[in-house]
Design a protein around this motif. Structure first.
Motif, PDB file in Angstrom:
ATOM      1  N   GLU A  84       3.228  10.723  -3.456  1.00  0.00           N
ATOM      2  CA  GLU A  84       4.314  10.261  -2.586  1.00  0.00           C
ATOM      3  C   GLU A  84       3.769   9.335  -1.497  1.00  0.00           C
ATOM      4  O   GLU A  84       4.358   8.282  -1.219  1.00  0.00           O
ATOM      5  N   PHE A  85       2.627   9.697  -0.889  1.00  0.00           N
ATOM      6  CA  PHE A  85       2.020   8.843   0.134  1.00  0.00           C
ATOM      7  C   PHE A  85       1.548   7.515  -0.462  1.00  0.00           C
ATOM      8  O   PHE A  85       1.645   6.467   0.171  1.00  0.00           O
ATOM      9  N   GLN A  86       1.038   7.573  -1.692  1.00  0.00           N
ATOM     10  CA  GLN A  86       0.607   6.343  -2.351  1.00  0.00           C
ATOM     11  C   GLN A  86       1.792   5.400  -2.511  1.00  0.00           C
ATOM     12  O   GLN A  86       1.691   4.211  -2.195  1.00  0.00           O
ATOM     13  N   ASN A  87       2.905   5.920  -3.003  1.00  0.00           N
ATOM     14  CA  ASN A  87       4.085   5.075  -3.193  1.00  0.00           C
ATOM     15  C   ASN A  87       4.657   4.603  -1.866  1.00  0.00           C
ATOM     16  O   ASN A  87       5.148   3.480  -1.757  1.00  0.00           O
ATOM     17  N   LEU A  88       4.591   5.439  -0.850  1.00  0.00           N
ATOM     18  CA  LEU A  88       5.177   5.108   0.439  1.00  0.00           C
ATOM     19  C   LEU A  88       4.357   4.073   1.204  1.00  0.00           C
ATOM     20  O   LEU A  88       4.903   3.116   1.754  1.00  0.00           O
ATOM     21  N   TYR A  89       3.032   4.227   1.236  1.00  0.00           N
ATOM     22  CA  TYR A  89       2.202   3.395   2.096  1.00  0.00           C
ATOM     23  C   TYR A  89       1.410   2.307   1.366  1.00  0.00           C
ATOM     24  O   TYR A  89       1.081   1.281   1.940  1.00  0.00           O
ATOM     25  N   PHE A  90       1.054   2.533   0.110  1.00  0.00           N
ATOM     26  CA  PHE A  90       0.159   1.597  -0.564  1.00  0.00           C
ATOM     27  C   PHE A  90       0.818   0.788  -1.662  1.00  0.00           C
ATOM     28  O   PHE A  90       0.197  -0.091  -2.235  1.00  0.00           O
ATOM     29  N   ASP A  91       2.042   1.077  -2.007  1.00  0.00           N
ATOM     30  CA  ASP A  91       2.760   0.390  -3.088  1.00  0.00           C
ATOM     31  C   ASP A  91       1.886   0.348  -4.334  1.00  0.00           C
ATOM     32  O   ASP A  91       1.606   1.360  -4.924  1.00  0.00           O
ATOM     33  N   ASN A  92       1.425  -0.844  -4.724  1.00  0.00           N
ATOM     34  CA  ASN A  92       0.620  -0.961  -5.945  1.00  0.00           C
ATOM     35  C   ASN A  92      -0.825  -1.308  -5.634  1.00  0.00           C
ATOM     36  O   ASN A  92      -1.536  -1.851  -6.476  1.00  0.00           O
ATOM     37  N   GLU A  93      -1.273  -1.031  -4.444  1.00  0.00           N
ATOM     38  CA  GLU A  93      -2.639  -1.380  -4.054  1.00  0.00           C
ATOM     39  C   GLU A  93      -3.678  -0.431  -4.657  1.00  0.00           C
ATOM     40  O   GLU A  93      -4.832  -0.801  -4.785  1.00  0.00           O
TER      41      GLU A  93
END
Length: 102
Positions: free
Chosen positions: A63-72
């Motif tokens: 969830e944090f990956q999708n929220l803060y990093f998008d596709n990075e």
């Protein structure tokens, strides 16, 4: 003479009882303080453990990956991970080894 001996014995028993009572009271106070400290530290530990469990769960990380990093962020094969050792004279790149791996 025996009267004085009995009175001396009674006085010494009273004094020793008072000393023992005071030391017991002091020890009880110290035990209470230690128990209160343990209670506070246990509460802090539970809060930190809850925070760690909550933040490190796989669902929350995704969830944090999708929220803060998008596709990075991208998945990486564990065999491709290297370690970088730097010294004053050279830089050395070696294969990453797990702690229990020999």
């Amino acid at each position: 003479m025996s009267k004085y001996l009995i009175i001396l014995l009674i006085v010494s028993l009273i004094l020793s009882t008072a000393i023992i009572k005071n030391s017991t009271k002091r020890i009880d106070d110290e035990i209470f303080v230690v128990k209160e400290n343990i209670r506070v530290l246990t509460k802090d530990f539970e809060n930190v453990k809850l925070e760690h469990d909550y933040l490190s769960s796989a669902e929350k990380l995704l969830e944090f990956q999708n929220l803060y990093f998008d596709n990075e962020l991208i998945k990486k094969n564990i065999q491709e991970i290297k370690t970088l050792n730097m010294s004053l004279e050279k830089i050395e790149i070696s294969q990453f080894n797990f702690i229990n791996e020999w």
